[in-house]
Design an enzyme around this catalytic site. Structure first.
Site, mmCIF file in Angstrom:
data_model
loop_
_atom_site.group_PDB
_atom_site.id
_atom_site.type_symbol
_atom_site.label_atom_id
_atom_site.label_comp_id
_atom_site.label_asym_id
_atom_site.label_seq_id
_atom_site.Cartn_x
_atom_site.Cartn_y
_atom_site.Cartn_z
ATOM 1 N N ASP A 27 -36.892 -39.738 39.839
ATOM 2 C CA ASP A 27 -37.429 -41.112 39.837
ATOM 3 C C ASP A 27 -38.051 -41.514 38.507
ATOM 4 O OD1 ASP A 27 -36.670 -41.243 42.521
ATOM 5 O OD2 ASP A 27 -38.617 -40.517 43.198
ATOM 6 N N LYS B 29 -33.942 -43.218 35.750
ATOM 7 C CA LYS B 29 -32.624 -42.873 35.185
ATOM 8 C C LYS B 29 -31.630 -44.008 35.380
ATOM 9 C CE LYS B 29 -32.558 -39.259 37.878
ATOM 10 N NZ LYS B 29 -33.942 -39.274 38.372
ATOM 11 N N GLY C 72 -31.919 -41.779 44.577
ATOM 12 C CA GLY C 72 -32.101 -43.211 44.787
ATOM 13 C C GLY C 72 -32.286 -43.824 43.419
ATOM 14 N N HIS C 73 -31.249 -44.473 42.911
ATOM 15 C CA HIS C 73 -31.288 -45.014 41.550
ATOM 16 C C HIS C 73 -31.305 -46.532 41.622
ATOM 17 C CE1 HIS C 73 -29.298 -41.059 39.957
ATOM 18 N NE2 HIS C 73 -30.470 -40.869 40.522
ATOM 19 N N GLN D 288 -31.990 -36.531 40.373
ATOM 20 C CA GLN D 288 -33.200 -35.675 40.456
ATOM 21 C C GLN D 288 -33.773 -35.394 39.056
ATOM 22 O OE1 GLN D 288 -30.310 -34.477 42.719
ATOM 23 N NE2 GLN D 288 -31.197 -36.097 43.931
HETATM 24 P P1 GDP Z 1 -34.306 -42.942 39.231
HETATM 25 O O1 GDP Z 1 -34.157 -42.203 40.512
HETATM 26 O O2 GDP Z 1 -34.659 -42.038 38.100
HETATM 27 O O3 GDP Z 1 -33.114 -43.808 38.887
HETATM 28 O O4 GDP Z 1 -35.542 -43.905 39.421
HETATM 29 P P2 GDP Z 1 -35.871 -44.828 40.730
HETATM 30 O O5 GDP Z 1 -34.950 -45.985 40.721
HETATM 31 O O6 GDP Z 1 -35.932 -43.998 41.962
HETATM 32 O O7 GDP Z 1 -37.368 -45.213 40.426
HETATM 33 C C1 GDP Z 1 -37.719 -45.905 39.289
HETATM 34 C C2 GDP Z 1 -38.335 -47.244 39.674
HETATM 35 O O8 GDP Z 1 -38.992 -47.788 38.552
HETATM 36 C C3 GDP Z 1 -37.321 -48.286 40.088
HETATM 37 O O9 GDP Z 1 -37.916 -49.157 41.007
HETATM 38 C C4 GDP Z 1 -37.020 -49.017 38.770
HETATM 39 O O10 GDP Z 1 -36.574 -50.340 38.958
HETATM 40 C C5 GDP Z 1 -38.374 -48.999 38.133
HETATM 41 N N1 GDP Z 1 -38.391 -48.934 36.675
HETATM 42 C C6 GDP Z 1 -37.545 -48.306 35.827
HETATM 43 N N2 GDP Z 1 -38.001 -48.409 34.545
HETATM 44 C C7 GDP Z 1 -39.167 -49.099 34.600
HETATM 45 C C8 GDP Z 1 -40.143 -49.492 33.632
HETATM 46 O O11 GDP Z 1 -40.043 -49.218 32.435
HETATM 47 N N3 GDP Z 1 -41.220 -50.185 34.096
HETATM 48 C C9 GDP Z 1 -41.385 -50.479 35.413
HETATM 49 N N4 GDP Z 1 -42.469 -51.159 35.785
HETATM 50 N N5 GDP Z 1 -40.502 -50.109 36.347
HETATM 51 C C10 GDP Z 1 -39.415 -49.432 35.955
HETATM 52 P P1 IMO Z 2 -33.556 -39.251 42.070
HETATM 53 O O1 IMO Z 2 -32.136 -39.018 41.648
HETATM 54 C C1 IMO Z 2 -37.300 -37.482 43.483
HETATM 55 C C2 IMO Z 2 -36.972 -34.027 46.205
HETATM 56 C C3 IMO Z 2 -37.370 -34.177 47.655
HETATM 57 C C4 IMO Z 2 -37.829 -32.756 47.963
HETATM 58 C C5 IMO Z 2 -36.854 -31.904 47.173
HETATM 59 C C6 IMO Z 2 -35.671 -31.398 48.017
HETATM 60 O O2 IMO Z 2 -33.792 -40.550 42.720
HETATM 61 O O3 IMO Z 2 -34.484 -38.977 40.939
HETATM 62 P P2 IMO Z 2 -33.489 -32.540 48.977
HETATM 63 O O4 IMO Z 2 -33.307 -33.668 49.946
HETATM 64 O O5 IMO Z 2 -32.847 -32.768 47.652
HETATM 65 O O6 IMO Z 2 -33.092 -31.224 49.550
HETATM 66 O O7 IMO Z 2 -35.080 -32.465 48.728
HETATM 67 O O8 IMO Z 2 -36.372 -32.728 46.122
HETATM 68 N N1 IMO Z 2 -35.964 -34.997 45.721
HETATM 69 C C7 IMO Z 2 -36.215 -36.003 44.870
HETATM 70 N N2 IMO Z 2 -37.375 -36.432 44.318
HETATM 71 N N3 IMO Z 2 -36.141 -38.079 43.139
HETATM 72 C C8 IMO Z 2 -34.971 -37.661 43.642
HETATM 73 O O9 IMO Z 2 -33.779 -38.149 43.232
HETATM 74 C C9 IMO Z 2 -34.977 -36.598 44.579
HETATM 75 N N4 IMO Z 2 -34.009 -35.948 45.277
HETATM 76 C C10 IMO Z 2 -34.631 -34.966 45.953
HETATM 77 O O10 IMO Z 2 -38.412 -35.111 47.810
HETATM 78 O O11 IMO Z 2 -39.100 -32.491 47.421
HETATM 79 MG MG MG Z 3 -34.916 -42.215 42.448
#
Ligand code: GDP
Ligand code: IMO
Ligand code: MG
Length: 441
Positions: A12, A15, A39-40, A227
């Site tokens: 999170d 990416k 979850g991207h 991840q």
């Molecule tokens: P990922 O799993 O690495 O792709 O990240 P996620 O999408 O799960 O979580 C990142 C969250 O932060 C999402 O809601 C993005 O829209 C948001 N986001 C990404 N870059 C920025 C940033 O520079 N500032 C803010 N405020 N939000 C961001």
């Molecule tokens: P993105 O791609 C954050 C965490 C889960 C748990 C551990 C194992 O959005 O960055 P799993 O279901 O993979 O067997 O869970 O890994 N986890 C993540 N945490 N971002 C993710 O993906 C994750 N995918 C798995 O919360 O601790």
């Molecule tokens: Mg994510």
């Protein structure tokens, strides 16, 4: 050439936003590990796309590939594709015939085992998507691969071997009643139909050959890591990890493209300016106790609730030993730092610069999670920066970033010994300040 995007911390990191930005310059975007536990988020002109399995490049009309290192839940895949089509996009997604399939019994077993572990503090707080049980079967040579769904005879044979074992595991070991997910006939019927759709839509490929021929033609490929390094099964905080290799080596083994090719390209570490964590386990720089309110405000401002599960994320200061570990394990050629805007307006900004463990100062993560849990962070304080009009800052560029935030960014870059390619000052595509495009490096 290739550009590999890797999470530097605990997932999170944002990416999706960078894959979206640089995916615009790629011809193909490929995932190499994980499944619908990811979850991207991609935000374009206010429109938000949350993708678990379809590579984030789909929003840019790029060919998306799920490599052999992925575990694929075809139901999630189809529902995401259908949803994107409803929103007017036309995603072109190919799935490796060598990728393993998340079967209904894997999801059920994920939940059963997490419940069983919760008494002993060994539960990782998984996303419940069946990721671990599917990788277990892959390593145990009893998995079902995407290619098997195209051949009913093979599928039947495999199911007849494996499903009774899974049923016995659920019923006899865990004492849970096994349902339809453990019924050979029901699973066979549903998954042969899935195989037919995969065939009808010409979705399956030999990923290595497919990507290799694109590269031979001079195309650019972006590898989208899911991840993050500290939840990598080898390099992360075992056992509170996912079951795959998000680290850059996974881009080679998870796609069938050689490490020399991946290594000749760029490897960009995505860094969140603080820590967020959805799972369990220790977290030395976590904001707890007296810092609870501070954690709440960062959580609210950063929208730190799981994309997949909706769980509130735990919050901590940036952990620099964790980043040093990530820089070495991945060989970063550059980094992107996100969420600088979320830290704005705080009274104090700190980072964990090193750890204190048994009276000794340490600059990297210990290899056992128990020892990591005993690390006390040595915090370093930075001058805070004010909230500003971040969209305007994004338009003006790096010099418009508040000076104190620039000092923070420069410190992070120096500690990981990698240049900054981009800075996120908000979720929208337009809110990323690009200093360098890795495809031009
Ligand atoms: P990922 O799993 O690495 O792709 O990240 P996620 O999408 O799960 O979580 C990142 C969250 O932060 C999402 O809601 C993005 O829209 C948001 N986001 C990404 N870059 C920025 C940033 O520079 N500032 C803010 N405020 N939000 C961001
Ligand atoms: P993105 O791609 C954050 C965490 C889960 C748990 C551990 C194992 O959005 O960055 P799993 O279901 O993979 O067997 O869970 O890994 N986890 C993540 N945490 N971002 C993710 O993906 C994750 N995918 C798995 O919360 O601790
Ligand atoms: Mg994510």
């Amino acid at each position: 050439m290739t550009v590999t995007i890797v999470g530097s911390q605990l997932g999170d990191e944002g990416k999706g936003a960078l894959v979206d930005l640089w995916g615009g310059d790629a011809d193909v975007v490929a995932r190499y590990q994980g499944g619908d536990n990811a979850g991207h988020t991609v935000v374009e002109g206010g429109d938000e796309y949350k993708l678990s399995l379809v590579p984030s490049g789909a929003v840019r009309d790029k060919v998306g590939v799920l490599g052999n290192g992925c575990v694929v839940n075809p139901k999630t895949l189809f529902s995401e594709i259908d949803e994107l089509r409803e929103r007017g996009l036309d995603p072109d997604v190919r799935v490796a015939r060598r990728a393993h399939v998340i079967m209904p019994y894997h999801r059920v077993l994920d939940g059963i085992e997490e419940d069983a572990k919760s008494d002993s503090d060994l539960d990782a707080g998984t996303t419940g998507r069946g990721i671990g049980p599917t990788y277990e079967d892959k390593a145990g040579r009893r998995g079902i691969r995407v290619g098997d769904l195209l051949d009913p005879e093979v599928l039947r044979d495999r199911l007849e071997y494996v499903v009774p074992q899974k049923r016995a595991l659920a019923e006899d070991v865990f004492g849970v009643e096994a349902g339809e997910a453990f019924d050979v006939d029901a699973v066979f019927e549903e998954y042969t139909e899935i195989g037919e759709r995969l065939r009808d839509e010409s979705m399956t490929v030999n990923a290595g050959e497919f990507l290799g021929s694109h590269l031979d033609d001079g195309d650019d490929v972006l590898f989208e890591g899911a991840q993050g390094t500290s939840i990598d099964i080898d390099h992360g905080i075992y056992p509170y990890v996912t079951s795959s290799n998000p680290t850059a080596g996974g881009a080679a083994t998870g796609t069938g493209i050689g490490p020399t090719v991946v290594g000749r390209g760029e490897v960009v570490g995505i860094v969140k300016a603080y820590l967020s964590r959805v799972g369990t386990g220790p977290l030395p720089t976590e904001l707890t106790g007296d810092d609870e309110e501070l954690a709440d405000s960062i959580r609210e401002k950063g929208g730190e609730f799981g994309t997949v599960t909706g769980r509130p994320r735990r919050i901590g200061w940036l952990d620099i030993p964790m980043l040093r570990h990530a820089a070495r394990a991945n060989g970063f050629t550059g980094i992107a730092v996100n969420h600088i805007d979320v830290l704005a307006g705080l009274d104090e900004v700190k980072v964990g610069h090193s750890y204190d463990l048994d009276g000794e100062e340490r600059f990297t993560m210990p290899a056992t999670t128990e020892r990591w849990g005993r690390c006390e962070p040595n915090l370093r304080e930075f001058e805070p920066w004010n909230d500003v009009d971040w969209m305007a800052v994004a338009e003006e560029g790096y010099d418009a970033i508040p000076d104190n935030a620039q000092a923070y960014l420069e410190y992070v870059s120096a500690e990981v010994d990698a240049p900054i390619y981009a800075i996120g000052v908000g979720p929208d595509r337009a809110e990323t300040i690009e200093l360098a495009n890795p495809f031009d490096e």
